[in-house]
Scaffold this motif. Structure first.
Motif, PDB file in Angstrom:
ATOM      1  N   PRO A 633      -0.277 -16.731  18.559  1.00 37.63           N
ATOM      2  CA  PRO A 633       0.658 -16.558  17.667  1.00 37.63           C
ATOM      3  C   PRO A 633       1.144 -15.125  17.788  1.00 37.63           C
ATOM      4  CG  PRO A 633      -1.418 -17.524  16.225  1.00 37.63           C
ATOM      5  CD  PRO A 633      -1.637 -17.186  17.948  1.00 37.63           C
ATOM      6  N   PHE A 634       0.064 -14.055  18.882  1.00 39.63           N
ATOM      7  CA  PHE A 634       1.176 -12.905  18.474  1.00 39.63           C
ATOM      8  C   PHE A 634       1.892 -13.127  20.174  1.00 39.63           C
ATOM      9  CE2 PHE A 634      -2.452 -11.550  15.796  1.00 39.63           C
ATOM     10  CZ  PHE A 634      -2.045 -10.452  15.521  1.00 39.63           C
ATOM     11  N   MET A 635       1.885 -14.216  21.082  1.00 40.34           N
ATOM     12  CA  MET A 635       2.702 -14.112  22.284  1.00 40.34           C
ATOM     13  C   MET A 635       3.707 -14.750  21.258  1.00 40.34           C
ATOM     14  SD  MET A 635      -0.403 -16.232  23.844  1.00 40.34           S
ATOM     15  CE  MET A 635       0.678 -16.554  25.126  1.00 40.34           C
ATOM     16  N   PHE A 636       3.917 -15.073  20.857  1.00 41.31           N
ATOM     17  CA  PHE A 636       4.817 -16.048  19.832  1.00 41.31           C
ATOM     18  C   PHE A 636       6.099 -14.620  19.432  1.00 41.31           C
ATOM     19  CE2 PHE A 636       3.104 -19.550  19.537  1.00 41.31           C
ATOM     20  CZ  PHE A 636       2.119 -20.572  18.462  1.00 41.31           C
ATOM     21  N   PHE A 637       5.495 -13.768  19.051  1.00 39.78           N
ATOM     22  CA  PHE A 637       5.613 -12.278  18.386  1.00 39.78           C
ATOM     23  C   PHE A 637       6.631 -11.300  19.689  1.00 39.78           C
ATOM     24  CE2 PHE A 637       5.424  -7.963  18.045  1.00 39.78           C
ATOM     25  CZ  PHE A 637       6.885  -7.846  16.270  1.00 39.78           C
TER      26      PHE A 637
END
Length: 728
Positions: A633-637
């Motif tokens: 999910p931090f990769m999404f950001f």
């Protein structure tokens, strides 16, 4: 249940898994017989057929349809699930409970109160149907509420303190509670027009309040029976918060609400009848019916057998089978823990057999089953709720989910493979596995899934696509020994109703929480808090949002966990400037992964029960195997390309570098790269993994340099004696 059928190599059976997708009976689920069973079966078939018919042939007004959906689920829940655990034969204790003076009093109060309330509602409807009277005498609805409420509370108390523990009997008060659900529904539907206008305002009538209060109590009770206390306790805290607002400090404070305004507001399309129930009454029950058709046609068994044939002989084969099979089954199943029990009863013993420790066997199944909730095109039920809440087309959500899902399952696969290499494992013997070329002859059993995917992307509605896939499941069964005739189709409809009860209750209960958030405005105040934190550090704000999503999801089914997180956390992330799709995927992933996050990890606990390992150790191990989902999910950001947003070369670049980073991360966690890694090298490789995952050119170069450097080091500069000194 599941069985393994070894056979000589030259005559190997293509069957290793049988009935892997059958729903295991809950400890409080009744097994009825005779005419009583046939009556309940008929109600189940009617319930499912009603939904399929309304969705495809005869649309109903929204509130009417959702009320019938909720009330029907409550009725079936009380008939099928007991208030306490049941046994096959406990007739003596049952009779003693029934004859207890206090229980006799409670049953009498319940029968009188619910009977009177039901009679008043029935009188109003009879006047409308037979005499055209749209406004019954004032006393009809003025007097029905208090008796109905008192009778409902008495019936619930009787079930709690004097339960019927015989699995073949239904407590008399459960019939009454089902009648109470019908009376509550009947009142709201009779007055649905005025209630739309006055609910949640000072104009709300006392009868509105009593009907809504009874409805909330019934929802909480059925949720307790089918999903446990965790969600009920959380809903109860939110309800108390609605009244305690004036006494709370800081951003939690609000003006407070009267019971009349609160409960009438909660039982509208802003609460119980809101987005979660909108989804459960359409998409969820449709795809549960699809899953029931797959189960009846034995397509689920074929998925697992196909996975065994493809990966069973590889090192750590059963674990790799769990990754593939649980992903396929989990996306349809809709619950992480339920999928663990269904497929894990086969895969976990086989994992232990080839050398996996008990805690690892349970953890791998838990991580793989939880991953099924993020696997497109169905994604459990999360994709449908996300589409309903955000207004983003369902197909866009499915496309965005592809790369994260691939990365997650690749990570679990790498973890499994590296552990198998590290422990020197082998796969299952060839003579105990299905023959791959024989299973290829039945590859047409994938047709229902292919039709589902094709129709979705061809522009068909989700309902039409699901219905066509359901029909395809029945048709392909005619090419197998498990042909679906009228009896099998009716059985599938019955199974669908029984499988949907939990999600109906959970979505209605989640609606209570969502309604509280909307009424009190705590979601908006939480957004303000996140913005304040982000002024100092946006990464800390995201970490805070992650923790809240996980905590809100602990002990809750995936559907409710996401619905609540989407209401509390997602608006705050959007206020930070994060696109809605990214924000909702962020909270969705952590809501799903709460099922394998200590200390309350339902999927991991289910795996531990099957493997015989310590539940807490299994939950820690499952967290380790699912670690990628906490990073993605931090990769999404940092990169929208991870969600298929952007140019193709950006998407390809992010996918390749993230895949390499995921492998580095798995190697660092397992302590095995191209040989054992000591603690210092594991930390170095983990840093390289995070660099690759972030997606920038400089960080990619650093991460790749670390990976290549460690590869050269292990292959050329480390002798066997030095490797042996490596610490795990």
């Amino acid at each position: 249940m599941t069985t393994a059928n070894p056979a000589p190599a030259e005559h190997a059976s293509p069957i290793i898994a049988q009935n892997v997708d059958e729903e295991p009976l809950a400890t409080n689920q009744r097994t009825l017989g005779g005419r009583l069973n046939w009556a309940v079966v008929a109600l189940c078939i009617l319930y499912t057929a009603f939904h399929v018919g309304v969705m495809n042939l005869y649309p109903l007004e929204t509130w009417t349809y959702r009320m019938l959906h909720v009330a029907g689920g409550l009725l079936l829940g009380f008939l099928i699930y007991s208030a306490a655990n049941v046994t096959l034969d406990d007739t003596g204790a049952t009779e003693r409970a029934r004859q207890h003076p206090v229980n006799l009093l409670l049953m009498a109060v319940a029968a009188a109160g619910i009977g009177y309330g039901f009679a008043m509602v029935a009188f109003a409807w009879a006047g409308l149907w037979f005499a055209g009277v749209r406004a019954p005498d004032a006393f009809v609805f003025q007097s029905f509420g208090i008796p109905l409420l008192v009778g409902t509370i008495a019936a619930m108390a009787s079930g709690w303190f004097f339960p019927v523990k015989s699995a073949s009997r239904i407590h008399w008060t459960d019939y009454l509670l089902g009648l109470s659900a019908i009376a509550m529904m009947g009142y709201i539907l009779f007055n649905v027009g005025p209630i739309r206008l006055r609910a949640g305002t000072a104009l709300a009538q006392p009868a509105d309040f009593y009907a809504a209060l009874v409805g909330v109590l019934l929802i909480l009770e059925v949720t307790r029976r089918v999903a446990g206390l965790a969600l009920v306790v959380i809903a109860g805290i939110f309800i108390l918060y609605s009244f305690a607002g004036p006494y709370l400090p800081g951003f939690l404070a609000h003006r407070g609400y009267t019971p009349e305004r609160f409960f009438t507001y909660i039982f509208t399309d802003q609460g119980v009848l809101g987005d979660p129930v909108a989804v459960s009454s359409t998409y969820i029950i449709l795809f549960i019916t699809f899953a029931a058709f797959l189960q009846a046609s034995k397509v689920g068994d074929y998925f697992v057998n196909f996975a065994f044939a493809a990966a069973g002989r590889a090192r750590g084969g059963p674990a790799k089978v769990a990754v593939f099979a649980s992903g396929l089954m989990g996306m349809i199943n809709g619950t992480s823990a339920g999928n663990v029990v269904a497929t894990g009863s086969l895969t976990i013993p086989l994992m232990k057999r080839v050398g996996y420790p008990a805690k690892s066997a349970g953890a791998i199944e838990a991580a793989a089953s939880s991953g099924g909730q993020i696997m497109p095109p169905i994604m459990g039920a999360g994709a449908f709720i996300m589409a309903e809440v955000t207004g983003i087309p369902y197909t866009d959500i499915v496309v965005a989910a592809i790369i994260p899902a691939v990365l997650y399952f690749a990570s679990v696969y790498f973890m499994v493979d590296l552990q198998a290499t590290k422990l020197g494992m082998k796969g299952l013997p060839k003579n105990e596995l299905p023959i791959f070329k024989e299973l290829l002859k039945q590859v047409y059993l994938f047709i229902p899934i292919i039709i589902l995917i094709y129709t979705l992307f061809a522009g068909y509605s989700v309902i039409r696509a699901g219905t066509l896939a359901m029909a395809a499941a029945a048709v392909v069964s005619w090419l197998t020994p498990h042909r679906m005739g009228p009896r099998a189709i009716l059985k599938a409809l019955e199974l669908a109703a029984k499988m949907s009860i939990q999600l109906v209750a959970v979505c209605a209960c989640a609606g209570i929480i969502v309604g509280v958030i909307a009424l009190t405005g705590v979601g908006a105040r939480f957004s303000t808090l996140l913005l304040a934190i982000a002024d100092q550090n946006q990464l800390i704000a995201l970490f805070f949002a992650m923790c809240i999503s996980i905590v809100l999801g602990m002990g809750m089914p995936t559907t409710a966990a996401y619905a609540v997180s989407a209401a509390v956390v997602a608006p705050g992330l959007i206020s930070l400037g994060i696109p809605p799709l990214t924000a909702h995927f962020f909270v969705f992933y952590y809501a799903v992964m709460s099922a394998i996050t200590p200390p309350v990890a339902l999927a991991a606990y289910a795996g531990a029960a099957l493997s015989g390992a310590d539940p807490m150790k299994t939950s820690v191990e499952s967290f380790k195997f699912g670690l990628a989902a906490f990073v993605v999910p931090f990769m999404f950001f940092y990169s929208d390309a991870m969600l298929m947003q952007g140019e193709w070369h950006e998407i390809l670049h992010v996918f390749i570098t993230a895949s390499i980073g995921i492998y580095f991360l798995a190697a660092a966690v397992q302590g095995w790269y191209f040989g054992l890694l000591n603690p210092a090298l594991r930390i170095v490789l983990a840093i390289g993994a995070l660099g690759m995952i972030q997606g920038g050119l400089l960080t990619d170069a650093i991460g790749l340099a670390i990976g290549v450097g460690l590869f050269i080091w292990q292959k050329r500069f480390v002798d066997p004696q030095a490797i042996a000194r490596g610490a795990d």
